[in-house]
Design a protein around this motif. Sequence first.
Motif, PDB file in Angstrom:
ATOM      1  N   THR A 144     -20.992  49.480 -82.819  1.00 52.31           N
ATOM      2  CA  THR A 144     -20.315  49.794 -83.913  1.00 52.31           C
ATOM      3  C   THR A 144     -18.742  48.819 -84.234  1.00 52.31           C
ATOM      4  OG1 THR A 144     -19.029  50.982 -82.520  1.00 52.31           O
ATOM      5  CG2 THR A 144     -21.341  51.970 -83.538  1.00 52.31           C
ATOM      6  N   GLY A 145     -18.408  48.470 -83.427  1.00 52.53           N
ATOM      7  CA  GLY A 145     -16.693  47.295 -83.893  1.00 52.53           C
ATOM      8  C   GLY A 145     -17.268  45.718 -83.698  1.00 52.53           C
ATOM      9  N   ARG A 146     -16.098  45.281 -83.593  1.00 54.07           N
ATOM     10  CA  ARG A 146     -16.648  44.028 -83.598  1.00 54.07           C
ATOM     11  C   ARG A 146     -15.480  43.298 -82.463  1.00 54.07           C
ATOM     12  NH1 ARG A 146     -13.175  41.406 -88.713  1.00 54.07           N
ATOM     13  NH2 ARG A 146     -11.331  41.841 -87.801  1.00 54.07           N
ATOM     14  N   LEU A 147     -15.207  42.327 -81.637  1.00 52.43           N
ATOM     15  CA  LEU A 147     -14.641  41.474 -81.217  1.00 52.43           C
ATOM     16  C   LEU A 147     -12.886  41.119 -81.895  1.00 52.43           C
ATOM     17  CD1 LEU A 147     -12.508  41.233 -77.731  1.00 52.43           C
ATOM     18  CD2 LEU A 147     -14.560  39.076 -78.004  1.00 52.43           C
ATOM     19  N   SER A 148     -11.567  41.062 -81.705  1.00 56.10           N
ATOM     20  CA  SER A 148     -10.426  40.917 -82.653  1.00 56.10           C
ATOM     21  C   SER A 148      -9.735  39.900 -81.513  1.00 56.10           C
ATOM     22  CB  SER A 148     -10.041  41.911 -83.926  1.00 56.10           C
ATOM     23  OG  SER A 148      -9.457  40.453 -84.412  1.00 56.10           O
ATOM     24  N   LEU A 149      -9.924  38.051 -82.070  1.00 47.47           N
ATOM     25  CA  LEU A 149      -9.122  37.772 -80.797  1.00 47.47           C
ATOM     26  C   LEU A 149      -8.270  36.825 -81.976  1.00 47.47           C
ATOM     27  CD1 LEU A 149     -11.709  36.572 -77.924  1.00 47.47           C
ATOM     28  CD2 LEU A 149      -9.218  38.306 -77.665  1.00 47.47           C
ATOM     29  N   ILE A 150      -7.887  37.053 -83.533  1.00 43.30           N
ATOM     30  CA  ILE A 150      -7.344  36.858 -84.410  1.00 43.30           C
ATOM     31  C   ILE A 150      -5.575  35.755 -83.845  1.00 43.30           C
ATOM     32  CG2 ILE A 150      -6.319  38.272 -85.313  1.00 43.30           C
ATOM     33  CD1 ILE A 150      -7.117  36.300 -87.448  1.00 43.30           C
ATOM     34  N   ASN A 151      -5.120  34.471 -83.522  1.00 43.57           N
ATOM     35  CA  ASN A 151      -3.884  33.870 -82.926  1.00 43.57           C
ATOM     36  C   ASN A 151      -4.174  34.542 -81.850  1.00 43.57           C
ATOM     37  OD1 ASN A 151      -3.844  32.559 -85.323  1.00 43.57           O
ATOM     38  ND2 ASN A 151      -2.755  34.185 -86.436  1.00 43.57           N
ATOM     39  N   ALA A 152      -5.551  34.624 -80.664  1.00 44.57           N
ATOM     40  CA  ALA A 152      -4.633  35.589 -78.883  1.00 44.57           C
ATOM     41  C   ALA A 152      -4.564  33.941 -78.299  1.00 44.57           C
ATOM     42  CB  ALA A 152      -5.775  35.974 -78.757  1.00 44.57           C
ATOM     43  N   HIS A 153      -3.860  34.178 -76.992  1.00 42.01           N
ATOM     44  CA  HIS A 153      -3.747  33.527 -76.642  1.00 42.01           C
ATOM     45  C   HIS A 153      -4.851  34.210 -74.984  1.00 42.01           C
ATOM     46  CE1 HIS A 153      -0.645  31.405 -79.293  1.00 42.01           C
ATOM     47  NE2 HIS A 153      -0.579  30.745 -78.286  1.00 42.01           N
ATOM     48  N   VAL A 154      -5.462  33.049 -74.941  1.00 42.21           N
ATOM     49  CA  VAL A 154      -5.697  33.929 -73.371  1.00 42.21           C
ATOM     50  C   VAL A 154      -5.406  31.996 -72.698  1.00 42.21           C
ATOM     51  CG1 VAL A 154      -7.957  34.252 -71.982  1.00 42.21           C
ATOM     52  CG2 VAL A 154      -7.355  35.035 -74.756  1.00 42.21           C
ATOM     53  N   ALA A 155      -4.641  32.324 -71.939  1.00 39.87           N
ATOM     54  CA  ALA A 155      -4.447  31.198 -69.979  1.00 39.87           C
ATOM     55  C   ALA A 155      -5.913  30.891 -69.490  1.00 39.87           C
ATOM     56  CB  ALA A 155      -3.423  31.808 -69.486  1.00 39.87           C
ATOM     57  N   GLY A 156      -6.425  31.853 -68.959  1.00 43.87           N
ATOM     58  CA  GLY A 156      -7.853  31.450 -67.939  1.00 43.87           C
ATOM     59  C   GLY A 156      -9.156  31.875 -69.203  1.00 43.87           C
ATOM     60  N   GLU A 157     -10.246  32.728 -68.920  1.00 44.67           N
ATOM     61  CA  GLU A 157     -11.581  32.472 -69.416  1.00 44.67           C
ATOM     62  C   GLU A 157     -11.393  32.970 -70.453  1.00 44.67           C
ATOM     63  OE1 GLU A 157     -14.316  32.105 -66.037  1.00 44.67           O
ATOM     64  OE2 GLU A 157     -13.318  29.238 -65.696  1.00 44.67           O
ATOM     65  N   LEU A 158     -12.447  33.435 -71.018  1.00 42.67           N
ATOM     66  CA  LEU A 158     -13.442  34.312 -71.981  1.00 42.67           C
ATOM     67  C   LEU A 158     -14.226  34.203 -71.594  1.00 42.67           C
ATOM     68  CD1 LEU A 158     -12.748  36.983 -74.274  1.00 42.67           C
ATOM     69  CD2 LEU A 158     -13.170  34.895 -75.930  1.00 42.67           C
ATOM     70  N   VAL A 159     -15.138  35.581 -70.944  1.00 37.84           N
ATOM     71  CA  VAL A 159     -16.156  35.513 -70.825  1.00 37.84           C
ATOM     72  C   VAL A 159     -16.972  36.457 -71.544  1.00 37.84           C
ATOM     73  CG1 VAL A 159     -17.732  36.133 -69.016  1.00 37.84           C
ATOM     74  CG2 VAL A 159     -15.564  34.867 -68.441  1.00 37.84           C
ATOM     75  N   LEU A 160     -17.753  36.209 -71.977  1.00 34.11           N
ATOM     76  CA  LEU A 160     -18.745  36.999 -72.925  1.00 34.11           C
ATOM     77  C   LEU A 160     -20.151  37.262 -72.386  1.00 34.11           C
ATOM     78  CD1 LEU A 160     -16.815  36.466 -76.764  1.00 34.11           C
ATOM     79  CD2 LEU A 160     -17.301  38.864 -74.884  1.00 34.11           C
ATOM     80  N   ASP A 161     -20.375  36.954 -71.414  1.00 27.90           N
ATOM     81  CA  ASP A 161     -22.023  36.099 -71.152  1.00 27.90           C
ATOM     82  C   ASP A 161     -23.535  37.789 -70.630  1.00 27.90           C
ATOM     83  OD1 ASP A 161     -21.370  33.577 -70.137  1.00 27.90           O
ATOM     84  OD2 ASP A 161     -21.533  34.176 -68.068  1.00 27.90           O
ATOM     85  N   GLY A 162     -23.839  37.911 -71.222  1.00 24.74           N
ATOM     86  CA  GLY A 162     -24.762  38.953 -71.469  1.00 24.74           C
ATOM     87  C   GLY A 162     -24.488  40.615 -72.947  1.00 24.74           C
ATOM     88  N   ALA A 163     -23.300  39.592 -73.253  1.00 24.15           N
ATOM     89  CA  ALA A 163     -22.707  40.582 -74.005  1.00 24.15           C
ATOM     90  C   ALA A 163     -23.133  40.708 -75.199  1.00 24.15           C
ATOM     91  CB  ALA A 163     -21.231  40.827 -74.464  1.00 24.15           C
ATOM     92  N   ARG A 164     -23.488  42.430 -76.172  1.00 22.25           N
ATOM     93  CA  ARG A 164     -24.250  42.178 -77.560  1.00 22.25           C
ATOM     94  C   ARG A 164     -23.055  43.650 -77.851  1.00 22.25           C
ATOM     95  NH1 ARG A 164     -27.918  46.350 -76.665  1.00 22.25           N
ATOM     96  NH2 ARG A 164     -27.409  46.511 -74.640  1.00 22.25           N
ATOM     97  N   ILE A 165     -23.010  42.349 -79.575  1.00 22.33           N
ATOM     98  CA  ILE A 165     -22.127  42.941 -80.327  1.00 22.33           C
ATOM     99  C   ILE A 165     -22.759  42.532 -81.436  1.00 22.33           C
ATOM    100  CG2 ILE A 165     -20.092  42.430 -81.262  1.00 22.33           C
ATOM    101  CD1 ILE A 165     -19.168  40.792 -79.485  1.00 22.33           C
ATOM    102  N   SER A 166     -22.518  44.517 -82.418  1.00 26.00           N
ATOM    103  CA  SER A 166     -23.442  44.581 -83.681  1.00 26.00           C
ATOM    104  C   SER A 166     -22.246  44.912 -84.579  1.00 26.00           C
ATOM    105  CB  SER A 166     -24.777  45.930 -83.486  1.00 26.00           C
ATOM    106  OG  SER A 166     -25.458  44.691 -82.489  1.00 26.00           O
ATOM    107  N   ALA A 167     -21.459  44.232 -85.147  1.00 25.39           N
ATOM    108  CA  ALA A 167     -20.620  44.798 -86.034  1.00 25.39           C
ATOM    109  C   ALA A 167     -21.082  45.745 -87.024  1.00 25.39           C
ATOM    110  CB  ALA A 167     -20.250  43.431 -86.333  1.00 25.39           C
ATOM    111  N   SER A 168     -20.130  46.191 -87.948  1.00 22.35           N
ATOM    112  CA  SER A 168     -21.040  47.119 -88.762  1.00 22.35           C
ATOM    113  C   SER A 168     -20.350  46.013 -89.703  1.00 22.35           C
ATOM    114  CB  SER A 168     -19.696  48.210 -89.270  1.00 22.35           C
ATOM    115  OG  SER A 168     -18.253  48.071 -88.932  1.00 22.35           O
ATOM    116  N   GLY A 169     -19.415  45.226 -89.907  1.00 20.40           N
ATOM    117  CA  GLY A 169     -19.081  44.830 -91.213  1.00 20.40           C
ATOM    118  C   GLY A 169     -19.437  43.006 -91.020  1.00 20.40           C
ATOM    119  N   GLN A 170     -19.068  41.437 -91.613  1.00 24.21           N
ATOM    120  CA  GLN A 170     -19.130  40.297 -91.712  1.00 24.21           C
ATOM    121  C   GLN A 170     -19.380  39.403 -89.648  1.00 24.21           C
ATOM    122  OE1 GLN A 170     -17.385  38.081 -94.326  1.00 24.21           O
ATOM    123  NE2 GLN A 170     -18.997  36.859 -94.244  1.00 24.21           N
TER     124      GLN A 170
END
Length: 494
Positions: A144-170
């Motif tokens: 029902t939501g989304r993943l928001s990382l706007i202007n974020a800093h991640v020192a390591g890795e971003l892992v979304l393997d196998g994830a399923r995201i169904s956003a209610s918006g665009q």
Amino acid sequence: MLNYDELTAAERALWDSFREGRWVDLRTGAPGDDDPARGEHWGPERTVRAEVVAALLLGGTAEPSGSVASLRLAGALITGRLDLAGAEIGHLLWLKECRLEHAVSLYAASTRTIRITSSWVPGVDAGLARIEGHLDLEGSVMETGRLSLINAHVAGELVLDGARISASGQWAVFAGGLVMGGGVFCQQGFTARGGVRLLGAQLPGGLFMRGARLESPGGMALIADNVTATVVDLSEGFSATGTLRLRGAQISDLLTLEGATLGGSATALFGVGMQVGTFNFGLAAEPAGAVDLQGARAAVLHDRRQSWPKEVRLDGFVYDSLRSDRTLLHEDVAHRLAWIRRNPGYAPQPYEQLAACYRQAGHDDDARRVLLAKQRHRRRTLNPLGRVWGYLLDAAVGYGYRPWLSALWMTTLWLLGSLTFSARSPIQTKAGEGAPFNPFVYTIDLLFPIGDFGQRGAWHWTGATQWLAYLLITIGWLLTTAVVAGISRTLNRN
């Protein structure tokens, strides 16, 4: 302030294990009962309040010496809102096969590694967050939501393997301005129903979306405008329903769509102004929408014949070398010319670029073939008089790229004239003057307007033979003019 005596048994177990970083596993071992998609029915023995999780992460209990505190929880229903916005979190958070009632907020937080794996969560907001570690959402579901990382800093890795995201918006993933230290991994069945927005992201570790599925029919499946990355891997079954937009992207090593499928929008790939090291465009099938590469640059372009749609915008596209599935060179030239003709209208630059590429590889004959095709294409844009002159240049000298044609024409006309004139008797212009009649030299004198062998003025004809002489003089002038024009065009270009 939480009172330990008011905690449930599950919460006490979590509280007690936190100081030593031990796992609290509330799963039953039965796959059906442990599925987070059904987690709303889990009872109090598997329920933990979000405020307890937040209290622990924010220092709710002291750490014993010799241990590293961390929160590790599996198989729990987390009720309430886990709001850590603006917090400074010094501990690892790892939720495995959990179900969360509300989206997790890490907005503007400063934290260590965050892992929410194989869980059901409405969404994650980590905009402006600084994560001094990894952000791991492997196998999780956001319905029902989304993943928001706007202007974020991640020192390591971003892992979304196998994830399923169904956003209610665009947007399913909203990560404009993301700065990564490691790679972004969206593989092993990653699915996004909604666009992935990486506008201006810095991805020195690369973007890996092998086998991913992006669904945004009629919209933007992926926006990676002005992205800086070493590798963008959209291969091995990658599928995008919607537009891939890579305008101005800077990809130093490899952009690959080997085995990918694109479609679902008027423009399948919008790569205007992007700069790529190696561009592998070996799609599994012809894309349904157009491909726009205007102003793009690639050191190496590797493609397949079926990779290109009916419309390919190539004006300004620059590349240093070409590789394709064509085994024979003449087949490759034909394929490349058909490729250029898919560009709407007439544009000289795609032809000039292809010819330069062949010339650099030492294939001068193929370069001339390309430039001849360019002139023939240009001819269709001229007025009627210009087209007539173009046909003459083409027939006479191939626009200067086939000068041997003029020699062939001259030889043919010389033989025709010589045979005709040798079968008849001419009239001497001035009796007793001039060289004896020679039909072979006389024909050469007619065909070449420059120079005089003394035959043209000394002899003449009557009737149809005289008209043949006039015709040879006219053709000689036209051929000479065409040769000069064609050679001048070639010399000026070189």
